[in-house]
Write an enzyme that holds these catalytic residues in place. Sequence first.
Site, PDB file in Angstrom:
ATOM      1  N   ARG A  71     -12.821   7.136  13.716  1.00 59.17           N
ATOM      2  CA  ARG A  71     -12.171   6.799  14.978  1.00 59.17           C
ATOM      3  C   ARG A  71     -11.138   5.707  14.730  1.00 59.17           C
ATOM      4  O   ARG A  71     -11.343   4.798  13.923  1.00 59.17           O
ATOM      5  CB  ARG A  71     -13.202   6.336  16.016  1.00 59.17           C
ATOM      6  CG  ARG A  71     -13.997   7.478  16.652  1.00 59.17           C
ATOM      7  CD  ARG A  71     -13.100   8.346  17.517  1.00 59.17           C
ATOM      8  NE  ARG A  71     -13.812   9.413  18.206  1.00 59.17           N
ATOM      9  CZ  ARG A  71     -13.882  10.663  17.776  1.00 59.17           C
ATOM     10  NH1 ARG A  71     -13.312  10.991  16.626  1.00 59.17           N
ATOM     11  NH2 ARG A  71     -14.509  11.588  18.478  1.00 59.17           N
ATOM     12  N   GLU A  99      -3.052   8.045  20.135  1.00 60.11           N
ATOM     13  CA  GLU A  99      -2.682   9.358  19.612  1.00 60.11           C
ATOM     14  C   GLU A  99      -1.894  10.135  20.661  1.00 60.11           C
ATOM     15  O   GLU A  99      -2.307  10.169  21.821  1.00 60.11           O
ATOM     16  CB  GLU A  99      -3.927  10.133  19.192  1.00 60.11           C
ATOM     17  CG  GLU A  99      -4.685   9.458  18.066  1.00 60.11           C
ATOM     18  CD  GLU A  99      -5.893  10.259  17.575  1.00 60.11           C
ATOM     19  OE1 GLU A  99      -6.174  11.347  18.144  1.00 60.11           O
ATOM     20  OE2 GLU A  99      -6.554   9.803  16.638  1.00 60.11           O
ATOM     21  N   HIS A 146      -4.665  14.093  13.249  1.00 61.11           N
ATOM     22  CA  HIS A 146      -6.027  14.291  13.758  1.00 61.11           C
ATOM     23  C   HIS A 146      -6.449  15.761  13.626  1.00 61.11           C
ATOM     24  O   HIS A 146      -6.706  16.447  14.613  1.00 61.11           O
ATOM     25  CB  HIS A 146      -6.151  13.824  15.212  1.00 61.11           C
ATOM     26  CG  HIS A 146      -7.587  13.516  15.587  1.00 61.11           C
ATOM     27  ND1 HIS A 146      -7.922  12.617  16.565  1.00 61.11           N
ATOM     28  CD2 HIS A 146      -8.772  13.987  15.118  1.00 61.11           C
ATOM     29  CE1 HIS A 146      -9.237  12.546  16.687  1.00 61.11           C
ATOM     30  NE2 HIS A 146      -9.766  13.370  15.802  1.00 61.11           N
TER      31      HIS A 146
END
Length: 320
Positions: A237, A266, A285
Site C-alpha cells: 500500500r 493514484e 498498480h
Amino acid sequence: MKDKVVLYKKIPEQQQQSLSQTFNLVCFDKIDENNLEQFLNEIKDAVGLIGAGFKLDKNILKHAPHLKVISTISVGYDHFDLDYLKQHNIALMHTPNVLTETTADTIFSLIMCTARRTTELNNLVRSGAWVNNLKDAYFGIDVYGKKLGILGMGRIGYAVAKRAHLGFDMQVNYYNRSANSAAETNLKAQKMELDELLATSDFVCSILPANQQTDLLIGQRELALMKSSAIFINGGRGNVVDEDALAKALQDRTIRAAGLDVYKVEPLPTSSPLMDLDNIVLFPHIGSATAETRLAMIDCAIDNLVAAYHGDLSKNCVSH
C-alpha cells in the site's frame, strides 16, 4: 420478487448474468460525479453492493438503510469504514486468495527490473543509444543469493519468499507482528525487528496493509538505515512510504534504486518528484492485473455475495 443488488464496476456479461439469476441487478460501469446521484438513489432499497474502485464511506452508505452485504472485488478493504459496517451489521466480503500468486509475480518482477535496470536499458536500445558493448555505468546487480527483507509476511509475503528462496537461493528475513512458522520451517526465513532488517537486506520489499501502524513507516530515518547498494520495493500500500523522502534518498543515492506498484495518490501525479528519477521503476498498480486473475476475483466476489446474502460468513468476511 428478487432483492436488489447494485453493481458499481464493469464486469463481463457472463458474470452479470450469473448475478441476475439470483438478484434484481442494477449495473454501473463505474461511479463518478456524473452518476453519483443516480447511484445513491439506486442503493436506497438495495440489500447488496458489489464492485471496486470507489470509496464507500458512511456518507455514501447512509443512503442504503437495507444493506446487508458489500462484496469488494479486491483483497484490500481500506476504502471501507469497518466500525461503521459492524455497527450497522453489514457484512464486507473480499477476495484474498485468488490474487496471491499473481501479485507475488508482479512484486518479484519489480525486484528483477530494478536489479537489472530493464526500463533504462530498454529505453537505451529504443533511443538508438546502444552503439557498442555496455560499460559498467549501465551494469545492474545480481539477485541470486542476495538477502531479501520482507515487510509483511502474510499470504503474498510468503509467496514472494517462496520465489526468492526456492528459485533464487535468497536468504529471506521478515518483519511482521507475529511469527510465520511456515516461512521459517519451509523457507528458512528469519523474523527480525525493522531496523535490523533494513540494515542487513539487499532488497527490502513492503507488502504491508494500510492502517495507522503502517502509515509512513518508511521515511527518511528508515531509508538512511539501508545499504547504499540496497533496493526498495513497494507492492503493498502506498501509505507505507514517505514518497518525498524516498525521492530524496534515490536522488542522493542513499539507496541504489526502487520499484513501486502502489502510491499515496493514484494515479501518481505527474508533479511527483519520483517521475524525474532514472533509478526507479514505476508500475501502474498492476499487482493482480492479469486476465485470469481478475476474472477469478470477480467470480470469487460473486460467490462471496451470494454466500453472505444467505447468511454464510464463514469465508472471506472481514467485518464480522
